[in-house]
Write a protein that holds these residues in place. Structure first.
Motif, PDB file in Angstrom:
ATOM      1  N   ARG A 140       0.863  -1.182   0.000  1.00 24.65           N
ATOM      2  CA  ARG A 140       0.000   0.000   0.000  1.00 24.65           C
ATOM      3  C   ARG A 140       0.897   1.229   0.000  1.00 24.65           C
ATOM      4  O   ARG A 140       1.798   1.344   0.828  1.00 24.65           O
ATOM      5  N   ASP A 141       0.651   2.142  -0.932  1.00 23.14           N
ATOM      6  CA  ASP A 141       1.447   3.368  -1.047  1.00 23.14           C
ATOM      7  C   ASP A 141       0.604   4.571  -0.644  1.00 23.14           C
ATOM      8  O   ASP A 141      -0.501   4.774  -1.166  1.00 23.14           O
ATOM      9  N   PHE A 142       1.165   5.361   0.265  1.00 19.80           N
ATOM     10  CA  PHE A 142       0.515   6.573   0.749  1.00 19.80           C
ATOM     11  C   PHE A 142       1.388   7.779   0.398  1.00 19.80           C
ATOM     12  O   PHE A 142       2.601   7.645   0.214  1.00 19.80           O
ATOM     13  N   ALA A 143       0.768   8.961   0.330  1.00 13.21           N
ATOM     14  CA  ALA A 143       1.552  10.161   0.003  1.00 13.21           C
ATOM     15  C   ALA A 143       1.002  11.381   0.722  1.00 13.21           C
ATOM     16  O   ALA A 143      -0.198  11.477   1.028  1.00 13.21           O
ATOM     17  N   ASN A 144       1.922  12.318   0.983  1.00 13.07           N
ATOM     18  CA  ASN A 144       1.568  13.649   1.474  1.00 13.07           C
ATOM     19  C   ASN A 144       2.508  14.613   0.766  1.00 13.07           C
ATOM     20  O   ASN A 144       3.668  14.757   1.157  1.00 13.07           O
ATOM     21  N   GLY A 145       2.033  15.248  -0.326  1.00 13.44           N
ATOM     22  CA  GLY A 145       2.922  16.073  -1.134  1.00 13.44           C
ATOM     23  C   GLY A 145       4.001  15.204  -1.757  1.00 13.44           C
ATOM     24  O   GLY A 145       3.709  14.178  -2.371  1.00 13.44           O
ATOM     25  N   ASP A 146       5.256  15.614  -1.574  1.00 13.61           N
ATOM     26  CA  ASP A 146       6.357  14.810  -2.136  1.00 13.61           C
ATOM     27  C   ASP A 146       6.909  13.817  -1.117  1.00 13.61           C
ATOM     28  O   ASP A 146       7.917  13.165  -1.365  1.00 13.61           O
ATOM     29  N   ARG A 147       6.241  13.693   0.032  1.00  9.52           N
ATOM     30  CA  ARG A 147       6.631  12.702   1.025  1.00  9.52           C
ATOM     31  C   ARG A 147       5.846  11.421   0.799  1.00  9.52           C
ATOM     32  O   ARG A 147       4.665  11.444   0.451  1.00  9.52           O
ATOM     33  N   LEU A 148       6.501  10.272   1.007  1.00 12.37           N
ATOM     34  CA  LEU A 148       5.928   8.974   0.688  1.00 12.37           C
ATOM     35  C   LEU A 148       6.008   8.022   1.879  1.00 12.37           C
ATOM     36  O   LEU A 148       6.969   8.054   2.657  1.00 12.37           O
ATOM     37  N   LEU A 149       5.005   7.197   1.999  1.00 10.05           N
ATOM     38  CA  LEU A 149       4.944   6.197   3.057  1.00 10.05           C
ATOM     39  C   LEU A 149       4.410   4.920   2.434  1.00 10.05           C
ATOM     40  O   LEU A 149       3.438   4.953   1.677  1.00 10.05           O
ATOM     41  N   SER A 150       5.064   3.801   2.706  1.00  9.47           N
ATOM     42  CA  SER A 150       4.668   2.542   2.074  1.00  9.47           C
ATOM     43  C   SER A 150       4.592   1.418   3.097  1.00  9.47           C
ATOM     44  O   SER A 150       5.385   1.353   4.029  1.00  9.47           O
ATOM     45  N   LEU A 151       3.621   0.549   2.900  1.00  7.65           N
ATOM     46  CA  LEU A 151       3.470  -0.640   3.733  1.00  7.65           C
ATOM     47  C   LEU A 151       3.593  -1.875   2.855  1.00  7.65           C
ATOM     48  O   LEU A 151       2.895  -2.011   1.851  1.00  7.65           O
ATOM     49  N   GLU A 152       4.511  -2.790   3.224  1.00 11.35           N
ATOM     50  CA  GLU A 152       4.642  -4.079   2.552  1.00 11.35           C
ATOM     51  C   GLU A 152       4.210  -5.165   3.525  1.00 11.35           C
ATOM     52  O   GLU A 152       4.639  -5.192   4.674  1.00 11.35           O
ATOM     53  N   GLN A 153       3.390  -6.079   3.032  1.00 17.50           N
ATOM     54  CA  GLN A 153       2.833  -7.114   3.898  1.00 17.50           C
ATOM     55  C   GLN A 153       3.098  -8.500   3.332  1.00 17.50           C
ATOM     56  O   GLN A 153       2.903  -8.747   2.142  1.00 17.50           O
ATOM     57  N   THR A 154       3.587  -9.381   4.199  1.00 14.71           N
ATOM     58  CA  THR A 154       3.709 -10.800   3.892  1.00 14.71           C
ATOM     59  C   THR A 154       2.849 -11.544   4.914  1.00 14.71           C
ATOM     60  O   THR A 154       2.352 -10.942   5.874  1.00 14.71           O
ATOM     61  N   PRO A 155       2.651 -12.857   4.745  1.00 16.83           N
ATOM     62  CA  PRO A 155       1.869 -13.590   5.749  1.00 16.83           C
ATOM     63  C   PRO A 155       2.459 -13.507   7.153  1.00 16.83           C
ATOM     64  O   PRO A 155       1.748 -13.703   8.137  1.00 16.83           O
ATOM     65  N   LYS A 156       3.755 -13.188   7.240  1.00 16.20           N
ATOM     66  CA  LYS A 156       4.418 -13.190   8.544  1.00 16.20           C
ATOM     67  C   LYS A 156       4.791 -11.808   9.068  1.00 16.20           C
ATOM     68  O   LYS A 156       5.132 -11.676  10.238  1.00 16.20           O
ATOM     69  N   GLU A 157       4.753 -10.786   8.213  1.00 16.23           N
ATOM     70  CA  GLU A 157       5.360  -9.520   8.634  1.00 16.23           C
ATOM     71  C   GLU A 157       4.769  -8.309   7.926  1.00 16.23           C
ATOM     72  O   GLU A 157       4.332  -8.388   6.779  1.00 16.23           O
ATOM     73  N   LEU A 158       4.787  -7.165   8.644  1.00 19.97           N
ATOM     74  CA  LEU A 158       4.453  -5.868   8.075  1.00 19.97           C
ATOM     75  C   LEU A 158       5.699  -4.990   8.142  1.00 19.97           C
ATOM     76  O   LEU A 158       6.349  -4.924   9.181  1.00 19.97           O
ATOM     77  N   THR A 159       6.037  -4.316   7.050  1.00 16.71           N
ATOM     78  CA  THR A 159       7.203  -3.439   7.024  1.00 16.71           C
ATOM     79  C   THR A 159       6.815  -2.094   6.415  1.00 16.71           C
ATOM     80  O   THR A 159       6.282  -2.043   5.305  1.00 16.71           O
ATOM     81  N   TRP A 160       7.087  -1.019   7.169  1.00 16.05           N
ATOM     82  CA  TRP A 160       6.798   0.335   6.701  1.00 16.05           C
ATOM     83  C   TRP A 160       8.079   1.004   6.205  1.00 16.05           C
ATOM     84  O   TRP A 160       9.144   0.796   6.767  1.00 16.05           O
ATOM     85  N   SER A 161       7.940   1.825   5.157  1.00 20.16           N
ATOM     86  CA  SER A 161       9.052   2.624   4.650  1.00 20.16           C
ATOM     87  C   SER A 161       8.595   4.070   4.500  1.00 20.16           C
ATOM     88  O   SER A 161       7.421   4.333   4.222  1.00 20.16           O
ATOM     89  N   VAL A 162       9.535   4.979   4.646  1.00 18.60           N
ATOM     90  CA  VAL A 162       9.223   6.406   4.512  1.00 18.60           C
ATOM     91  C   VAL A 162      10.332   7.088   3.731  1.00 18.60           C
ATOM     92  O   VAL A 162      11.496   6.683   3.793  1.00 18.60           O
ATOM     93  N   GLY A 163       9.988   8.094   2.954  1.00 17.08           N
ATOM     94  CA  GLY A 163      10.995   8.798   2.166  1.00 17.08           C
ATOM     95  C   GLY A 163      10.376   9.903   1.352  1.00 17.08           C
ATOM     96  O   GLY A 163       9.295  10.399   1.674  1.00 17.08           O
TER      97      GLY A 163
END
Length: 214
Positions: free
Chosen positions: A109-132
């Motif tokens: 799932r990709d989220f945005a606020n202006g030129d800032r980005l936030l992403s969530l990656e999901q597997t059956p075992k884990e959730l990982t967030w990224s920001v940039g």
């Protein structure tokens, strides 16, 4: 090696990924370069047809709205959902701090606020967030000394989010050029270890960050 945003980065790994939104027949692709700096640790330079972004694994856990999952909040900033899609790795080279294999799948799932980005990656075992955030193409070319490849890659500055077609011949040629460039960089890189399985935390495949949906 390349200096980007005042930091000297070493390219240590590369993977190409493709995604597909639910109910969509078309796929879209993007590339991720794993960068390393001794003081800053690891970051991801993400490259898609519309531009570049520099992201890293988020410290702490952003909160996604429980009611509809269309917004997420991180460090007091609210991001709006732009895209959700299934993602899969179809090529990997170099060294990673987690096992990366062809066929590795996540739901993003990709989220945005202006030129800032936030992403969530999901597997059956884990959730990982990224920001940039987005990075101008010219700065990436200058940082890694690939200005002469600008025409071959067809890259411009980051543009507003917009629709784009699925992977075509031009994209594949661009990927091949990038792989040649990566192999040269990796030849100068030292090897590193890999930890236990986890998702990369550097997707934004639906972005020119990635930017517009591919």
């Amino acid at each position: 090696l390349g200096q980007l945003q005042g930091v000297q980065w070493q390219v240590v790994g590369f993977q190409h990924r493709f995604g597909q939104a639910p109910g969509d027949d078309e796929t879209f692709g993007w590339s991720e370069y794993l960068l390393y700096n001794q003081k800053r640790g690891f970051s991801f330079l993400v490259d898609s047809q519309e531009g570049f972004s520099l992201v890293k694994t988020a410290s702490g856990a952003p909160k996604m709205a429980a009611s509809n999952s269309t917004t997420a909040k991180y460090l007091g900033t609210t991001y709006k959902l732009k895209y959700s899609y299934a993602a899969e790795t179809d090529y990997a080279a170099g060294e990673f701090y987690w096992p990366v294999v062809r066929g590795q799948k996540t739901f993003n799932r990709d989220f945005a606020n202006g030129d800032r980005l936030l992403s969530l990656e999901q597997t059956p075992k884990e959730l990982t967030w990224s920001v940039g955030g987005m990075v101008q193409a010219a700065k990436v070319f200058d940082a890694f000394g690939i200005e002469d490849q600008r025409a071959a890659l067809g890259k411009g500055d980051v543009k507003p989010f917009s629709a784009a077609p699925s992977i075509g011949c031009g994209t594949l040629i661009a990927i091949l050029v990038l792989l040649v460039f990566l192999s040269l960089l990796l030849s100068m890189c030292s090897s590193g270890g890999a930890g236990g399985y986890r998702s990369s935390g550097g997707s934004y495949g639906g972005w020119s960050s990635g930017g517009g949906h591919k």
